[in-house]
Design a protein around this motif. Structure first.
Motif, short mmCIF file in Angstrom:
data_model
loop_
_atom_site.label_atom_id
_atom_site.label_comp_id
_atom_site.label_asym_id
_atom_site.label_seq_id
_atom_site.Cartn_x
_atom_site.Cartn_y
_atom_site.Cartn_z
N LEU A 297 4.06 3.43 3.32
CA LEU A 297 3.70 4.28 4.07
C LEU A 297 3.90 4.34 5.52
N ASP A 298 4.04 3.03 5.95
CA ASP A 298 4.16 2.99 7.43
C ASP A 298 5.67 3.44 7.82
N ALA A 299 6.61 3.16 6.86
CA ALA A 299 7.97 3.46 7.09
C ALA A 299 8.08 5.09 6.88
N GLY A 300 7.27 5.82 6.19
CA GLY A 300 7.41 7.15 6.03
C GLY A 300 6.93 7.76 7.25
N TRP A 301 5.82 7.27 8.01
CA TRP A 301 5.48 7.59 8.92
C TRP A 301 6.32 7.53 10.07
N ARG A 302 6.89 6.29 10.31
CA ARG A 302 7.89 6.29 11.58
C ARG A 302 9.08 6.97 11.28
N GLN A 303 9.49 7.40 10.11
CA GLN A 303 10.72 8.23 10.10
C GLN A 303 10.43 9.74 10.17
N ALA A 304 8.97 10.16 10.05
CA ALA A 304 8.83 11.41 10.15
C ALA A 304 8.61 11.81 11.87
N ALA A 305 8.79 13.42 11.64
CA ALA A 305 8.85 13.77 13.13
C ALA A 305 7.28 14.63 13.52
N GLY A 306 6.86 14.58 14.61
CA GLY A 306 5.90 15.25 15.07
C GLY A 306 4.37 14.80 14.31
N LEU A 307 4.37 13.72 13.69
CA LEU A 307 2.83 13.13 13.34
C LEU A 307 2.12 12.59 14.33
N LYS A 308 0.94 12.62 14.00
CA LYS A 308 -0.14 11.99 14.83
C LYS A 308 0.07 10.42 14.34
N ARG A 309 -0.56 9.49 15.25
CA ARG A 309 -0.55 8.01 15.06
C ARG A 309 -1.06 7.64 13.60
N VAL A 310 -0.65 6.83 12.91
CA VAL A 310 -1.01 6.17 11.61
C VAL A 310 -1.07 5.16 11.79
N THR A 311 -2.14 4.44 11.54
CA THR A 311 -2.30 2.68 11.32
C THR A 311 -2.60 2.54 9.99
N THR A 312 -1.98 1.28 9.72
CA THR A 312 -2.11 0.80 8.22
C THR A 312 -2.80 -0.65 8.32
N GLU A 313 -3.71 -0.85 7.25
CA GLU A 313 -4.14 -2.15 6.89
C GLU A 313 -4.29 -2.64 5.32
N THR A 314 -3.74 -3.61 5.27
CA THR A 314 -3.57 -4.32 3.98
C THR A 314 -4.94 -4.96 3.43
N ARG A 315 -5.74 -4.66 2.61
CA ARG A 315 -7.05 -5.01 2.55
C ARG A 315 -7.70 -4.77 1.10
N ASP A 316 -8.22 -5.56 0.44
CA ASP A 316 -8.91 -5.68 -0.94
C ASP A 316 -10.16 -4.84 -0.67
N LEU A 317 -10.48 -3.52 -0.99
CA LEU A 317 -11.55 -3.11 -0.64
C LEU A 317 -12.66 -3.26 -1.54
N PHE A 318 -12.34 -3.83 -2.55
CA PHE A 318 -13.48 -4.21 -3.84
C PHE A 318 -14.12 -5.60 -3.27
N ARG A 319 -13.18 -6.39 -2.61
CA ARG A 319 -13.96 -7.83 -2.40
C ARG A 319 -14.44 -7.67 -0.70
N ARG A 320 -13.64 -6.94 0.04
CA ARG A 320 -13.85 -6.69 1.59
C ARG A 320 -13.68 -5.35 1.96
N PRO A 321 -14.89 -4.60 1.61
CA PRO A 321 -14.76 -3.18 1.93
C PRO A 321 -15.24 -3.09 3.45
#
Length: 409
Positions: A297-321
């Motif tokens: 996802l991060d690579a896709g965002w960085r290579q695209a033009a004209g997008l707003k900022r996208v930040t990413t976080e790897t996190r187990d939402l079942f154990r750490r919502p």
């Protein structure tokens, strides 16, 4: 022989008569005869057919297990899926505007998992038969795209090269912008000879990528997928919406729900199905438990033009919502959990009181449970839109629009 009248359709698509007695491939209103075996009717004969009974459009329907409802009209299936969603909501004590089902067209499934087995004379590939381990060849399948149909000989070649005589290969084929993206599981252990053979098949069939039990064999060109204006190369075998039509429909619905937000958090974001289109107009924080998906996802965002900022976080939402203090900086939430739903995360969303939530689900039962949690915390469920990407099956997806009661439109 016993004569019964079918009253309704069950969750697996079987007709149900009083008793209950389950009668496969029957429709509400039909009078049928058969032999009662416990709670099931066998040797079924249709005495009085439903006006919604149609001739199955696919020549493989009777033997193939890929579709369950080709004997029913499209209108009946769409209405039934809408009623399934409404029924689960009613059971949870909820009322909402459940809209008519939006159904993807025939020949639009861009991703399929084929079974392929070696035979004495070569190999065969297709789908498993109805309630069977038998492989049914499906050269005329009308569910998948024409491109996927042409992949069946390739699947047979892979089976000849690397399947054991005791078990079938599972071969997931996904269309990409550079060719078929193929992930194989259940094959022989890799050795030098098999690697060479598989690499040659990757070239022969012009595959974009071939992986074997998680190991990359060859990649002629990165297999890209469109996520809005961005291009993403998902990890091998990663989740992807079943049809382009379905992906666009879900994306449009999600974007409409959160259209007034200035900052959005996308939970269970995958490779960016929603995060990247949303980033065309708003900043997005994407959270997902799979680190490889987050990298894609991060690579896709960085290579695209004209997008707003996208930040990413790897996190187990079942154990750490995400907790209320982490959610407080966002105007809206998009959440698309697996079939099990998101009990822990929904509890935190209920506490956080984010103004708007777009909930995408592939399981109406867990959606209704999670919706009850939100509604008990002061949210209104404005509407629910069923989306049928799995035409002629019992599977249904949906999008629900939640707003806090004091700001609901």
């Amino acid at each position: 022989m016993t004569t019964v009248t079918i009253e309704r359709m069950g969750q697996q698509g079987d007709g149900i008569a009083p008793g209950p007695i389950y009668a496969p491939m029957t429709l509400p209103g039909e009078v049928v005869t058969g032999k009662v075996d416990g709670t099931h009717l066998t040797d079924i004969r249709i005495v009085t057919p439903s006006p919604d009974r149609v001739s199955p459009p696919c020549s493989h329907f009777r033997s193939c297990g890929g579709c369950q409802l080709q004997h029913a009209s499209g209108d009946l299936v769409a209405d039934w899926k809408r009623e399934v969603v409404a029924g689960y909501l009613k059971h949870a004590g909820l009322e909402a505007d459940v809209r008519p089902t939006i159904t993807s067209p025939a020949q639009s499934r861009r991703r399929a998992s084929f079974a392929a087995r070696r035979t004495k004379k070569g190999a065969m590939a297709g789908f498993h038969g109805r309630k069977s381990d038998t492989i049914v060849q499906v050269p005329n399948c009308i569910l998948i795209t024409p491109t996927l149909r042409t992949a069946l000989p390739m699947c047979e070649d892979l089976a000849v090269a690397g399947a054991s005589r005791k078990a079938a290969l599972s071969i997931t084929v996904t269309e990409s912008d550079t060719g078929p993206d193929v992930a194989v599981t259940g094959g022989k252990p890799l050795d030098g000879t098999l690697r060479i053979t598989l690499a040659a098949l990757c070239e022969q069939h012009r595959l974009a990528r071939l992986t074997w039990d998680g190991e990359l064999i060859g990649m002629r060109a990165p297999p890209g997928q469109s996520m809005g204006t961005a291009r993403v190369v998902p990890p091998a075998g990663a989740f992807l919406q079943a049809t382009e039509h379905g992906q666009q429909t879900l994306t449009d619905l999600v974007c409409s729900i959160v259209s007034s937000a200035k900052s959005v958090v996308d939970l269970f974001a995958g490779c960016g199905t929603f995060a990247l289109p949303l980033a065309e107009t708003v900043e997005v924080h994407a959270v997902e438990g799979d680190s490889d998906m987050m990298i894609a996802l991060d690579a896709g965002w960085r290579q695209a033009a004209g997008l707003k900022r996208v930040t990413t976080e790897t996190r187990d939402l079942f154990r750490r919502p995400l907790l209320p203090d982490e959610l407080a900086r966002f105007d809206a939430v998009v959440i698309d959990p697996p079939r099990a739903g998101a009990v822990a995360q929904m509890a935190e969303l209920a506490r956080a009181q984010v103004p708007v939530i777009a909930h995408v689900s592939c399981n109406p039962q867990t959606f209704a449970r999670d919706a009850e949690t939100l509604c008990n915390a002061g949210y209104l469920l404005d509407w629910v839109q069923p989306v049928d990407q799995f035409r002629w099956s019992t599977h249904v997806e949906l999008v629900g629009a939640f707003r806090l009661a004091h700001i609901a439109a």
